[in-house]
Design an enzyme around this catalytic site. Sequence first.
Site, mmCIF file in Angstrom:
data_model
loop_
_atom_site.group_PDB
_atom_site.id
_atom_site.type_symbol
_atom_site.label_atom_id
_atom_site.label_comp_id
_atom_site.label_asym_id
_atom_site.label_seq_id
_atom_site.Cartn_x
_atom_site.Cartn_y
_atom_site.Cartn_z
ATOM 1 N N GLU A 174 0.703 -1.059 0.082
ATOM 2 C CA GLU A 174 0.200 -0.174 -0.063
ATOM 3 C C GLU A 174 1.066 1.161 0.057
ATOM 4 O O GLU A 174 0.702 2.102 1.027
ATOM 5 C CB GLU A 174 -0.963 -0.189 1.357
ATOM 6 C CG GLU A 174 -2.515 0.627 1.133
ATOM 7 C CD GLU A 174 -3.199 0.263 1.831
ATOM 8 O OE1 GLU A 174 -4.226 1.239 1.097
ATOM 9 O OE2 GLU A 174 -3.159 -0.404 3.096
ATOM 10 N N TYR A 219 -0.177 -7.314 -1.168
ATOM 11 C CA TYR A 219 -1.350 -6.750 -0.444
ATOM 12 C C TYR A 219 -2.041 -7.663 -1.713
ATOM 13 O O TYR A 219 -3.077 -7.539 -3.041
ATOM 14 C CB TYR A 219 -0.629 -5.759 -1.023
ATOM 15 C CG TYR A 219 -1.648 -4.607 -0.801
ATOM 16 C CD1 TYR A 219 -2.601 -4.802 0.580
ATOM 17 C CD2 TYR A 219 -2.347 -3.412 -1.205
ATOM 18 C CE1 TYR A 219 -3.712 -4.459 1.231
ATOM 19 C CE2 TYR A 219 -3.833 -2.589 -0.599
ATOM 20 C CZ TYR A 219 -3.904 -2.991 0.259
ATOM 21 O OH TYR A 219 -4.977 -1.977 0.673
ATOM 22 N N ASP A 248 0.784 -8.173 3.479
ATOM 23 C CA ASP A 248 -1.096 -7.949 4.393
ATOM 24 C C ASP A 248 -1.451 -8.703 3.424
ATOM 25 O O ASP A 248 -2.378 -8.958 2.581
ATOM 26 C CB ASP A 248 -1.368 -6.293 4.558
ATOM 27 C CG ASP A 248 -3.008 -5.918 4.491
ATOM 28 O OD1 ASP A 248 -3.288 -7.094 4.625
ATOM 29 O OD2 ASP A 248 -3.236 -4.974 3.646
ATOM 30 N N ASN A 274 -4.670 -9.502 4.586
ATOM 31 C CA ASN A 274 -6.708 -8.990 4.466
ATOM 32 C C ASN A 274 -6.794 -10.317 5.440
ATOM 33 O O ASN A 274 -7.517 -10.659 4.953
ATOM 34 C CB ASN A 274 -6.868 -7.990 2.783
ATOM 35 C CG ASN A 274 -6.538 -7.080 3.674
ATOM 36 O OD1 ASN A 274 -7.005 -6.492 4.685
ATOM 37 N ND2 ASN A 274 -6.366 -6.677 2.737
ATOM 38 N N ASP A 281 -1.600 2.082 9.973
ATOM 39 C CA ASP A 281 -2.377 1.728 11.002
ATOM 40 C C ASP A 281 -2.214 0.061 11.385
ATOM 41 O O ASP A 281 -2.645 -0.852 11.285
ATOM 42 C CB ASP A 281 -3.880 1.960 10.086
ATOM 43 C CG ASP A 281 -4.361 1.612 8.661
ATOM 44 O OD1 ASP A 281 -3.134 1.728 8.323
ATOM 45 O OD2 ASP A 281 -5.198 1.558 8.466
#
Length: 257
Positions: free
Chosen positions: A35, A105, A144, A146, A241
Site C-alpha cells: 500500500e 497486498y 498484508d 487481509n 494503521d
Amino acid sequence: MKLVSWNVNGLRAAVKKGFNDYFTAIDADIFCLQETKLQAGQIELDHGDTYFPYWNYAVKKGYSGTAVFTRVEPLSVRYGMEEDYEEEGRMLTLEFQHFYLINVYTPNARRDLLRLPYRLEWEERFRHYVMQLDQIKPVIICGDLNVAHQEIDLKNARSNIGNSGFTHEERGKMSLLLESGFIDTFRYFYPQRSDVYSWWSYMAKVRERNIGWRIDYFLASKRLAPCLVDAQIDVEIMGSDHCPVLLELDEQKLAQL
C-alpha cells in the site's frame, strides 16, 4: 538474514511519521512494503547504494502498490501473478538463489463483501501460482493478507465472524494455503500468544486499547523450517494503521537446503 514487511498505508505519509528512521534502525536485508499509494517519481528515498529497489505501482493514483528493497540483487523479478503486469500493483516476486520471495497486498473483500467473490477467485489463482514456484525452490510469502486466520488473531472474534477479513471463506482459503505446505511463521514460534496484532482501526483509542487484528504475515515453505530463527511483530512502531512484521533466517542452513 533479516526480512521486514510493512503495510505503510501511503509511503509519503509514513515518511513524515518516521519511516526512514525505522528503515535505518532495523537494518533489514530485505524490506517489503504494501500500500505504497504512489506513482513513479513521486518520492525519493536515500538509501545510497545499499539496496536494490523494485516498485510495482497501481494504475489508479494513490491506491495500492508494493515495493521491495533488497541488499542482494535477485536473479529475476516478476510484477504481478500470471503475467508481468496487473493494474493494482499488488505483487512482486523476487527469485533468490535459495528461495522465492513473494511480497503481496491481498485484495480486501470490502465491508459490504461486494468484492468477496473476486477475492476468493484471486486466492485460488494465488495458491496455484505459489505452488508452481514451490515446485522449483522454497517460497517465502510476506505482506498484508487481509485475513485474521484464527480467533486468536483478533481481539473481538465472536462479534466479527462473517465480517470482511474474518469470513469463513477467507479463513478457509488461508487454511488451504497453509495445508498446501506452508508455515505461518509467527504461530510456528508463538502458537498460543494472544493480544499481538499488526493492524488497528483508526477509530479513537482503538490502538491504545489494543483492539486489533493480525493480518500481516510471513509464510514459508515447510522445508524452510530448519532455517527459521524467529518471527516478530513490531507493535510499538507507529506511522501507519499497520505495524511491521519480521522474519529472521539462518543463512548457513538456508545454503545447505
